[in-house]
Design a protein around this motif. Structure first.
Motif, mmCIF file in Angstrom:
data_model
loop_
_atom_site.group_PDB
_atom_site.id
_atom_site.type_symbol
_atom_site.label_atom_id
_atom_site.label_comp_id
_atom_site.label_asym_id
_atom_site.label_seq_id
_atom_site.Cartn_x
_atom_site.Cartn_y
_atom_site.Cartn_z
ATOM 1 N N SER A 1 0.827 -1.200 0.000
ATOM 2 C CA SER A 1 0.000 0.000 0.000
ATOM 3 C C SER A 1 0.866 1.258 0.000
ATOM 4 O O SER A 1 0.597 2.219 -0.737
ATOM 5 C CB SER A 1 -0.926 -0.003 1.225
ATOM 6 N N ALA A 2 1.928 1.241 0.805
ATOM 7 C CA ALA A 2 2.845 2.381 0.837
ATOM 8 C C ALA A 2 3.535 2.572 -0.510
ATOM 9 O O ALA A 2 3.722 3.705 -0.983
ATOM 10 C CB ALA A 2 3.876 2.190 1.949
ATOM 11 N N GLN B 1 1.268 4.295 -2.977
ATOM 12 C CA GLN B 1 1.210 5.741 -2.759
ATOM 13 C C GLN B 1 2.395 6.427 -3.437
ATOM 14 O O GLN B 1 2.255 7.489 -4.060
ATOM 15 C CB GLN B 1 1.209 6.044 -1.256
ATOM 16 N N GLY C 1 7.549 2.951 -7.509
ATOM 17 C CA GLY C 1 6.945 2.780 -6.193
ATOM 18 C C GLY C 1 7.520 1.607 -5.428
ATOM 19 O O GLY C 1 7.703 1.676 -4.204
ATOM 20 N N LYS D 1 1.773 6.468 -7.159
ATOM 21 C CA LYS D 1 0.808 7.500 -7.542
ATOM 22 C C LYS D 1 1.482 8.875 -7.563
ATOM 23 O O LYS D 1 1.220 9.695 -8.456
ATOM 24 C CB LYS D 1 -0.369 7.511 -6.574
ATOM 25 N N ALA D 2 2.366 9.116 -6.598
ATOM 26 C CA ALA D 2 3.086 10.388 -6.585
ATOM 27 C C ALA D 2 3.962 10.531 -7.830
ATOM 28 O O ALA D 2 4.069 11.617 -8.414
ATOM 29 C CB ALA D 2 3.936 10.488 -5.312
#
Length: 294
Positions: free
Chosen positions: A100-101, A104, A125, A107-108
């Motif tokens: 999950s991290a 993120q 990621g 996505k950034a």
């Protein structure tokens, strides 16, 4: 393999090899051959699963494969026993916090490109945290190298989505599909979570993805990635069986103390025989629900 297929593979090797050095061409050919074998195996597994879903017997499947029904079942059953419910199992699969991290961070990276997330963003990621990050570190893959490869390989494109809306895409924009593949892989292997390792394995298994192109640009051998990940994503049943063979000969069941009750299932510092496992299942079924709640 016919001459046309060989010619196609030769062309692929020549395109991917960095130069005309005979040893470089040979090394590239070995990688391409391994990838081709893997794709062929996945293709056969797919249609074996389809045959089983259609209630075709292992006997008939074995005949088509040119092996006995026992050999066919031994090779494919552990991967296909959940095939009928693989979709539901994948949907119910829990995402590991580290993955999950990483999403993120992906996505950034996509936001920085003003793009929908692609598999090359997932690769960025995955360098954030987790087992996949460790594998990529060992192979010399860094965020900066991936960013530079992205800049060299991909140009933005405007693509109409299913609603006719224009969206800006850098790379392949296929992050969601890759995540679905990772979920299905974890479900197929009988694991309770899907993790960074499952996602990296899927990225390294898709020759058409942007992430795969980036790895090739960085001269990373995808076969080595898969080899490093095998233990992480090995089917749960297979991993227990391997531990049992290596250590179980002088072990006793941690519950009844007997040694001669067949294979033992390994847990964190404990072993359980089939009889005790069955007894535990019966106890749990008989116990009123909610007894341990809270």
């Amino acid at each position: 393999m016919d001459e046309m297929n060989v010619a196609m593979l030769v062309e692929i090797v020549q395109e991917r090899a960095a130069g005309d050095d005979p040893l470089v061409l040979l090394e590239t050919a070995i990688v391409v051959a391994a990838e081709t074998r893997g794709a062929a195996e996945d293709l056969i597994e797919h249609y074996v699963g389809a045959a089983r879903a259609a209630n075709v017997s292992w006997t008939l499947i074995g005949e088509r494969l040119g092996v006995s029904k026992q050999a066919a079942r031994q090779k494919f059953a552990h991967r296909l026993e959940v095939s009928d419910v693989i979709g539901d199992a994948a949907e119910a699969m829990v995402m590991a916090p580290r993955l999950s991290a990483c999403l993120q961070a992906a996505k950034a990276a996509a936001d920085a490109d003003d793009s929908v997330p692609g598999t090359q963003h997932l690769l960025l990621g995955l360098l954030h945290v987790g087992g996949a990050a460790g594998v990529l570190d060992r192979l010399g893959v860094t965020r900066e190298k991936v960013r530079q490869a992205n800049a060299r390989l991909f140009e933005p494109a405007l693509i109409a989505d299913e609603n006719g809306q224009q969206r800006r895409v850098v790379g392949d924009g296929e992050a969601e599909q890759a995540l679905t593949s990772a979920r299905r892989l974890a479900a197929r292997r009988g694991q309770s979570q899907f993790r960074t390792e499952h996602l990296l394995f899927c990225l390294a298994s898709d020759p058409g993805s942007a992430a795969y192109r980036v790895l090739g640009e960085l001269d990373v051998e995808v076969t080595r990635i898969k080899k490093e990940l095998q233990e992480w994503i090995a089917p749960v049943q297979r991993r227990h069986r391997r531990i049992g063979k290596a250590r179980g000969t002088n072990r006793a069941c941690s519950f009844c103390g007997c040694k001669d009750l067949g294979p033992l299932v390994a847990g964190p510092g404990v072993w359980i025989c089939g009889s005790c496992a069955q007894a535990a299942i019966e106890i749990l079924r008989a116990e009123p629900r909610g007894l341990h709640a809270g």
